[in-house]
Design a protein around this motif. Structure first.
Motif, short mmCIF file in Angstrom:
data_model
loop_
_atom_site.label_atom_id
_atom_site.label_comp_id
_atom_site.label_asym_id
_atom_site.label_seq_id
_atom_site.Cartn_x
_atom_site.Cartn_y
_atom_site.Cartn_z
N ALA A 127 0.82 -1.21 0.00
CA ALA A 127 0.00 0.00 0.00
C ALA A 127 0.85 1.26 0.00
O ALA A 127 1.99 1.26 0.47
CB ALA A 127 -0.92 0.01 1.21
N GLN A 179 -3.87 3.32 -0.15
CA GLN A 179 -4.15 2.91 -1.52
C GLN A 179 -3.48 1.58 -1.80
O GLN A 179 -2.26 1.46 -1.71
CB GLN A 179 -3.62 3.96 -2.51
CG GLN A 179 -3.83 3.59 -3.96
CD GLN A 179 -3.20 4.59 -4.92
OE1 GLN A 179 -2.63 5.59 -4.49
NE2 GLN A 179 -3.28 4.33 -6.21
N PRO A 180 -4.24 0.52 -2.13
CA PRO A 180 -3.63 -0.78 -2.45
C PRO A 180 -2.72 -0.66 -3.67
O PRO A 180 -3.03 0.06 -4.61
CB PRO A 180 -4.84 -1.69 -2.75
CG PRO A 180 -6.01 -0.97 -2.15
CD PRO A 180 -5.71 0.48 -2.22
N LEU A 219 -9.85 -4.27 0.43
CA LEU A 219 -10.00 -2.97 -0.24
C LEU A 219 -10.73 -1.99 0.66
O LEU A 219 -10.32 -0.84 0.82
CB LEU A 219 -10.75 -3.15 -1.55
CG LEU A 219 -9.95 -3.68 -2.75
CD1 LEU A 219 -10.87 -3.99 -3.91
CD2 LEU A 219 -8.88 -2.68 -3.16
N GLU A 220 -11.81 -2.45 1.27
CA GLU A 220 -12.58 -1.58 2.16
C GLU A 220 -11.75 -1.16 3.36
O GLU A 220 -11.77 -0.01 3.78
CB GLU A 220 -13.85 -2.30 2.61
CG GLU A 220 -14.73 -1.46 3.52
CD GLU A 220 -16.00 -2.19 3.96
OE1 GLU A 220 -16.74 -1.63 4.78
OE2 GLU A 220 -16.21 -3.33 3.50
N GLN A 235 -8.85 1.31 2.15
CA GLN A 235 -9.38 2.59 1.72
C GLN A 235 -10.02 3.36 2.87
O GLN A 235 -9.96 4.58 2.92
CB GLN A 235 -10.35 2.38 0.56
CG GLN A 235 -9.64 1.93 -0.70
CD GLN A 235 -10.58 1.49 -1.81
OE1 GLN A 235 -11.81 1.45 -1.63
NE2 GLN A 235 -10.04 1.14 -2.96
N LEU A 266 -5.19 -8.19 -2.01
CA LEU A 266 -5.37 -6.74 -2.16
C LEU A 266 -6.58 -6.40 -3.03
O LEU A 266 -7.07 -5.27 -2.99
CB LEU A 266 -4.11 -6.11 -2.76
CG LEU A 266 -2.90 -6.02 -1.84
CD1 LEU A 266 -1.68 -5.53 -2.61
CD2 LEU A 266 -3.17 -5.11 -0.65
N GLN A 267 -7.07 -7.38 -3.80
CA GLN A 267 -8.23 -7.15 -4.65
C GLN A 267 -9.54 -7.59 -3.98
O GLN A 267 -10.62 -7.36 -4.52
CB GLN A 267 -8.07 -7.93 -5.97
CG GLN A 267 -6.85 -7.52 -6.78
CD GLN A 267 -6.89 -6.07 -7.22
OE1 GLN A 267 -7.95 -5.52 -7.49
NE2 GLN A 267 -5.73 -5.43 -7.28
#
Length: 339
Positions: free
Chosen positions: A139, A308-309, A299-300, A303, A293-294
């Motif tokens: 990240a 930022q991944p 992600l939630e 973020q 990371l996807q």
């Protein structure tokens, strides 16, 4: 012949040998199965240690634990976080550098530990490039400049003006000498010509706590470490270090747009292991980290923390480390800073 007569001693011996052979064969098969389960290429076959080289509560700790949780879910093997703080992260990093390169000891690497500290501590027991195997960039985390609400400033230009009018009267905290927070504020001071007093702490969490308590007036650190305090109104944000504004803090300008064109000093986090790791293990780790990371959950989480991944190859992450090593070396040399 009496069909109920006891078998001869020779027959009994044969039966015992046959039974023993069957038991021996079963034991050999069991041992063979266990050996196969631990054979090279079967990874991971036991728990993994994730060394986080800072105290609990900071950005590295938050992101390291979140990633460890995702890897544990994916593999069914525990990824155990271990906080090993001290000397700007170098104590934890050195522990990983000296571990076996088998993929079972990893480091939540950080721009401070891998790119800044080597220029501040020339006698580090590890080399940021040769001692580690880059695995995956996790990240990018913008830093945010936050101040105590009692400081009589409203934005970055007024902060700079106040600092110039009151040299050495603003005390700013950081997670320690040579930490990313220390270097980012030093970089801002270098670019604007202001003088402030640095107050180092043993970790980001106590540095944040004393800012909230009013013991210090400012801090320039990763967004995850102060997001809760920002939401609670305990500190106020003046600027972020990224090239663009951050979605989670859309009203906060960048340093570049507010006062210092070209300024950029984000933190980044990524996972490395000891030198000499097998290519197949690195590729498997990289693929799973990128997949995690996807996932909607990670992600939630990232973020929501202002991170930022950054899914990428291990090669790209290695290039980032090398580039920032040179970048921060120049900043440190130009500032004349040494520890």
């Amino acid at each position: 012949m009496d069909k109920h007569r006891s078998p001869s001693p020779a027959v009994s011996t044969l039966k015992r040998c046959r039974t023993g052979a069957i038991a021996l064969l079963a034991g050999m098969l069991a041992c063979g199965t266990a050996a196969w389960a631990q054979a090279p290429g079967v990874y991971p076959s036991k728990s993994i240690r994730m060394v986080i080289p800072f105290t609990p509560g900071g950005s590295a700790d938050i992101l390291g634990r979140a990633m460890g949780h995702e890897l544990t879910k994916a593999w069914g093997q525990s990824v155990v976080p271990e906080n090993v703080a001290g000397a700007g992260g170098s104590i934890g990093a050195d522990r990983v550098a000296k571990a076996a390169g088998d993929g079972y000891t990893l480091l939540m690497g950080h721009v401070g530990t891998l790119a800044i500290t080597p220029s501040l501590y020339p006698k580090l027991p590890y080399d940021p490039v040769r001692s580690f195997t880059p695995i995956a960039w996790v990240a990018r985390v913008p830093n945010v400049l936050v101040v105590h609400p009692t400081l009589p400033v409203t934005d970055l230009p007024s902060f700079i003006a106040y600092a110039k009018a009151h040299p050495d009267q603003i005390n700013y905290s950081s997670g320690g000498n040579g930490s990313a927070a220390h270097m980012t504020m030093s970089y801002l001071a270098q670019q604007t010509g202001v003088r402030m007093q640095h107050v180092p702490y043993k970790g980001t969490a106590p540095a944040v706590n004393d800012l909230v308590a009013g013991q210090v007036q400012a801090l320039f650190t990763g967004i995850p470490a102060v997001l809760a305090q920002l939401k609670a109104g305990q500190v106020k944000a003046l600027a972020v270090s990224s090239p663009q504004r951050v979605a989670i803090l859309p009203q906060v300008p960048t340093v570049a747009e507010a006062a210092v064109p070209g300024f950029e000093a984000d933190q980044w986090y990524g996972i490395v292991g000891p030198a000499g790791m097998p290519k197949a293990v690195v590729e498997q780790l990289n693929a799973q980290i990128n997949a995690s990371l996807q996932s909607p959950a990670i992600l939630e989480r990232l973020q929501s923390e202002g991170a930022q991944p950054m899914p990428s190859s291990s090669q790209v992450f290695g290039e980032l480390i090398a580039k920032d090593l040179e970048r921060w070396r120049k900043v440190i040399q130009d500032s004349g800073m040494s520890l």
